[in-house]
Design a protein around this motif. Sequence first.
Motif, PDB file in Angstrom:
ATOM      1  N   PRO A   1      -0.609  -3.523 -16.434  1.00 45.62           N
ATOM      2  CA  PRO A   1      -1.274  -2.225 -16.217  1.00 45.62           C
ATOM      3  C   PRO A   1      -0.768  -1.153 -17.183  1.00 45.62           C
ATOM      4  O   PRO A   1      -1.543  -0.305 -17.635  1.00 45.62           O
ATOM      5  CB  PRO A   1      -0.904  -1.880 -14.769  1.00 45.62           C
ATOM      6  N   GLY A   2       0.526  -1.213 -17.515  1.00 41.52           N
ATOM      7  CA  GLY A   2       1.104  -0.210 -18.413  1.00 41.52           C
ATOM      8  C   GLY A   2       0.511  -0.251 -19.806  1.00 41.52           C
ATOM      9  O   GLY A   2       0.174   0.785 -20.390  1.00 41.52           O
TER      10      GLY A   2
ATOM     11  N   ILE B   1      -7.488 -14.321 -12.142  1.00 46.25           N
ATOM     12  CA  ILE B   1      -7.908 -13.190 -11.302  1.00 46.25           C
ATOM     13  C   ILE B   1      -6.813 -12.131 -11.228  1.00 46.25           C
ATOM     14  O   ILE B   1      -7.078 -10.924 -11.374  1.00 46.25           O
ATOM     15  CB  ILE B   1      -8.282 -13.679  -9.894  1.00 46.25           C
ATOM     16  N   ALA B   2      -5.554 -12.558 -11.010  1.00 52.87           N
ATOM     17  CA  ALA B   2      -4.448 -11.613 -10.872  1.00 52.87           C
ATOM     18  C   ALA B   2      -4.261 -10.795 -12.145  1.00 52.87           C
ATOM     19  O   ALA B   2      -4.080  -9.565 -12.092  1.00 52.87           O
ATOM     20  CB  ALA B   2      -3.159 -12.360 -10.529  1.00 52.87           C
ATOM     21  N   MET B   3      -4.305 -11.456 -13.309  1.00 53.18           N
ATOM     22  CA  MET B   3      -4.134 -10.719 -14.561  1.00 53.18           C
ATOM     23  C   MET B   3      -5.324  -9.805 -14.819  1.00 53.18           C
ATOM     24  O   MET B   3      -5.152  -8.671 -15.308  1.00 53.18           O
ATOM     25  CB  MET B   3      -3.938 -11.696 -15.731  1.00 53.18           C
ATOM     26  N   GLY B   4      -6.521 -10.258 -14.480  1.00 52.15           N
ATOM     27  CA  GLY B   4      -7.702  -9.414 -14.654  1.00 52.15           C
ATOM     28  C   GLY B   4      -7.639  -8.166 -13.799  1.00 52.15           C
ATOM     29  O   GLY B   4      -7.951  -7.052 -14.264  1.00 52.15           O
ATOM     30  N   VAL B   5      -7.206  -8.323 -12.549  1.00 50.74           N
ATOM     31  CA  VAL B   5      -7.081  -7.178 -11.645  1.00 50.74           C
ATOM     32  C   VAL B   5      -5.994  -6.222 -12.143  1.00 50.74           C
ATOM     33  O   VAL B   5      -6.161  -4.997 -12.098  1.00 50.74           O
ATOM     34  CB  VAL B   5      -6.774  -7.647 -10.212  1.00 50.74           C
ATOM     35  N   ALA B   6      -4.875  -6.778 -12.622  1.00 48.98           N
ATOM     36  CA  ALA B   6      -3.780  -5.940 -13.131  1.00 48.98           C
ATOM     37  C   ALA B   6      -4.243  -5.098 -14.323  1.00 48.98           C
ATOM     38  O   ALA B   6      -3.893  -3.915 -14.445  1.00 48.98           O
ATOM     39  CB  ALA B   6      -2.593  -6.814 -13.524  1.00 48.98           C
TER      40      ALA B   6
ATOM     41  N   PHE C   1      -7.351  -4.200 -14.905  1.00 43.26           N
ATOM     42  CA  PHE C   1      -8.286  -3.204 -14.377  1.00 43.26           C
ATOM     43  C   PHE C   1      -7.539  -2.022 -13.761  1.00 43.26           C
ATOM     44  O   PHE C   1      -7.974  -0.866 -13.873  1.00 43.26           O
ATOM     45  CB  PHE C   1      -9.208  -3.836 -13.338  1.00 43.26           C
ATOM     46  N   ILE C   2      -6.408  -2.296 -13.102  1.00 46.37           N
ATOM     47  CA  ILE C   2      -5.621  -1.220 -12.501  1.00 46.37           C
ATOM     48  C   ILE C   2      -5.142  -0.239 -13.569  1.00 46.37           C
ATOM     49  O   ILE C   2      -5.163   0.981 -13.370  1.00 46.37           O
ATOM     50  CB  ILE C   2      -4.418  -1.790 -11.717  1.00 46.37           C
ATOM     51  N   GLY C   3      -4.729  -0.757 -14.733  1.00 43.79           N
ATOM     52  CA  GLY C   3      -4.324   0.117 -15.825  1.00 43.79           C
ATOM     53  C   GLY C   3      -5.457   1.006 -16.284  1.00 43.79           C
ATOM     54  O   GLY C   3      -5.281   2.206 -16.535  1.00 43.79           O
ATOM     55  N   VAL C   4      -6.657   0.417 -16.390  1.00 44.40           N
ATOM     56  CA  VAL C   4      -7.847   1.181 -16.794  1.00 44.40           C
ATOM     57  C   VAL C   4      -8.205   2.205 -15.717  1.00 44.40           C
ATOM     58  O   VAL C   4      -8.491   3.375 -16.012  1.00 44.40           O
ATOM     59  CB  VAL C   4      -9.033   0.218 -17.036  1.00 44.40           C
ATOM     60  N   MET C   5      -8.175   1.785 -14.471  1.00 42.43           N
ATOM     61  CA  MET C   5      -8.516   2.651 -13.346  1.00 42.43           C
ATOM     62  C   MET C   5      -7.563   3.846 -13.233  1.00 42.43           C
ATOM     63  O   MET C   5      -7.978   4.958 -12.870  1.00 42.43           O
ATOM     64  CB  MET C   5      -8.486   1.835 -12.054  1.00 42.43           C
ATOM     65  N   THR C   6      -6.303   3.611 -13.554  1.00 42.87           N
ATOM     66  CA  THR C   6      -5.308   4.680 -13.445  1.00 42.87           C
ATOM     67  C   THR C   6      -5.654   5.861 -14.344  1.00 42.87           C
ATOM     68  O   THR C   6      -5.427   7.020 -13.980  1.00 42.87           O
ATOM     69  CB  THR C   6      -3.905   4.134 -13.790  1.00 42.87           C
TER      70      THR C   6
ATOM     71  N   ARG D   1       4.931   2.505 -14.792  1.00 45.04           N
ATOM     72  CA  ARG D   1       5.149   2.878 -13.393  1.00 45.04           C
ATOM     73  C   ARG D   1       3.839   3.247 -12.699  1.00 45.04           C
ATOM     74  O   ARG D   1       3.843   3.865 -11.636  1.00 45.04           O
ATOM     75  CB  ARG D   1       6.143   4.037 -13.298  1.00 45.04           C
ATOM     76  N   ALA D   2       2.709   2.842 -13.275  1.00 46.28           N
ATOM     77  CA  ALA D   2       1.398   3.214 -12.725  1.00 46.28           C
ATOM     78  C   ALA D   2       1.261   2.811 -11.261  1.00 46.28           C
ATOM     79  O   ALA D   2       0.886   3.636 -10.406  1.00 46.28           O
ATOM     80  CB  ALA D   2       0.282   2.581 -13.560  1.00 46.28           C
ATOM     81  N   ILE D   3       1.556   1.557 -10.941  1.00 45.88           N
ATOM     82  CA  ILE D   3       1.388   1.091  -9.566  1.00 45.88           C
ATOM     83  C   ILE D   3       2.375   1.774  -8.629  1.00 45.88           C
ATOM     84  O   ILE D   3       2.053   2.064  -7.469  1.00 45.88           O
ATOM     85  CB  ILE D   3       1.512  -0.447  -9.504  1.00 45.88           C
ATOM     86  N   VAL D   4       3.586   2.033  -9.114  1.00 48.14           N
ATOM     87  CA  VAL D   4       4.580   2.741  -8.297  1.00 48.14           C
ATOM     88  C   VAL D   4       4.057   4.125  -7.922  1.00 48.14           C
ATOM     89  O   VAL D   4       4.128   4.545  -6.758  1.00 48.14           O
ATOM     90  CB  VAL D   4       5.918   2.863  -9.052  1.00 48.14           C
ATOM     91  N   ILE D   5       3.520   4.850  -8.900  1.00 46.43           N
ATOM     92  CA  ILE D   5       2.987   6.192  -8.649  1.00 46.43           C
ATOM     93  C   ILE D   5       1.800   6.148  -7.699  1.00 46.43           C
ATOM     94  O   ILE D   5       1.668   6.975  -6.786  1.00 46.43           O
ATOM     95  CB  ILE D   5       2.575   6.865  -9.982  1.00 46.43           C
ATOM     96  N   ILE D   6       0.927   5.157  -7.877  1.00 47.84           N
ATOM     97  CA  ILE D   6      -0.233   5.013  -6.982  1.00 47.84           C
ATOM     98  C   ILE D   6       0.231   4.753  -5.552  1.00 47.84           C
ATOM     99  O   ILE D   6      -0.292   5.332  -4.594  1.00 47.84           O
ATOM    100  CB  ILE D   6      -1.155   3.879  -7.479  1.00 47.84           C
ATOM    101  N   ALA D   7       1.236   3.879  -5.386  1.00 48.68           N
ATOM    102  CA  ALA D   7       1.760   3.571  -4.049  1.00 48.68           C
ATOM    103  C   ALA D   7       2.361   4.810  -3.399  1.00 48.68           C
ATOM    104  O   ALA D   7       2.157   5.062  -2.198  1.00 48.68           O
ATOM    105  CB  ALA D   7       2.799   2.461  -4.145  1.00 48.68           C
TER     106      ALA D   7
END
Length: 503
Positions: A64-65, A289-294, A296-301, A318-324
Amino acid sequence: MATLGIVIAIVVYLAGLLVMGATFAKENHTVGDYYLGGRKLGPFVTAMSAEASDMSSWLLMGLPGIAYASGICDVFWTALGLGIGTYLNWLFVAKRLRKYSEKNNSVTIPDFFEHRFRDKSHTLLLISSLIIVVFFIPYVGSGFAACGKLFSSLFGLDYTVAMIASAAVIIGYTATGGFMAASVTDFVQSIIMTIALIAVVCFGLSSVGGIDVVANFSTSLDGYISLLATHDFSTGNRVSYGGLITIISTMAWGLGYFGMPHILLRFMAIEDPEKIKLSRRISTVWVFIAMGVAIFIGVMTHTMVHVGVLDELVDSERAIVIIAQTLAEHSFAAALLAGVILAGILACTMSTCDSQMLAASSSVSENILHETLGVELSEHMQMVMARIVLIVIAGIGVFIARDPNSSVFGIVSFAWAGFGAAFGPIMLLALFWKRANRYGAIVGMLGGGIMIFVWKFLVKPLGGVFGIYELLPGFIVGLLLCVVVSLLTPAPEKEIVEEFESI
């Protein structure tokens, strides 16, 4: 209240790992049980534990980073190479290695190389064991550091205290439960990682107004959604990725799978070789699927930042950490879910650390002390020694990770290249070419490993076409040296050839 919910979720998760470690401790009657689980892994545990031990914190933080920082190009080609490498490793290596390692009674990867080539001098055993120790100990240290930094940033704890506490949990369940504990906990951790990915995507999309908003904003950034270019946020311009050579170099990450000891050990441990096809399908689908979703999370952020849900990120990883943390502010139930997301990041790191500690421990206690140096111990004392060595190796990892500002994370891609170039070509030739001999294996292993250092520090700095990932030239050199030297030296004995043909 938000912090309390996160703490409860993480404490329950960590306690569960320790309980599983204690549970599987009762099933370790021999060193073979401790290091290979008695070859009792089912297809689902084999598949998911292999991929969980592979991904590390790179899945939930690295991918994601990079996607957030420059777009999908770099991460797409990296993920594609890794996905293809995962599939080919299961397709070509898994079943043959499982049958061959049982046939020649091998418990570790160095064991397999020595028994496959009948190297009575123990040279192959020693070289491969040292390669594992040299590359895995800093790798383990980087995992401890990742856990320490996560706890430190979340709860304001002292980094050293947080790092040692998280390391103690990993050491606890791995040292007590051995391979089965590591494998089953990795299976559980893969589920937690999956829940974390789904939860982050659902929260992110609901907060920005849907996937159409993400798509419209992302495509408005020149080169951000492109497979041949990246986006430079400092100028707002499109930047060329570098052409075919750069793409091939990036996809070469997939070659590393053929030489990863902690993944290859899963192949050796599966209970029924005929169920490997099922494991291959499960692991390949999950990885893509897991890598594709990861990604996408970077793009979504970026869209979340654009619409004001999040502040601009200082550290993209730290994108997912901040989202959490943002999710946790909504309610106590949301805080518990945020804790599960953060546990997913811990799961990525811990599932890699436990497997690496076991691989490094087996190389020292079983391959170097027992087989190379001839230290004879009773079965009980071998088990004790296995645990002592694992704790010592983990202790060195803790020492390496003591500096929160250390650049130990840089060793990860280098270690991946090292294993891929040193072990990958030899493993493939050992399984598919009966003319390969111990001389070729020794020279190929050394040549591939040395080329990693030569290319990384002497050739790559020249830039241009030489700026490719060192795994690709290292793998090619190791493969060529093994083939050429094997052909120039005496053919393998009849016994070796007959064993090869029986597999």
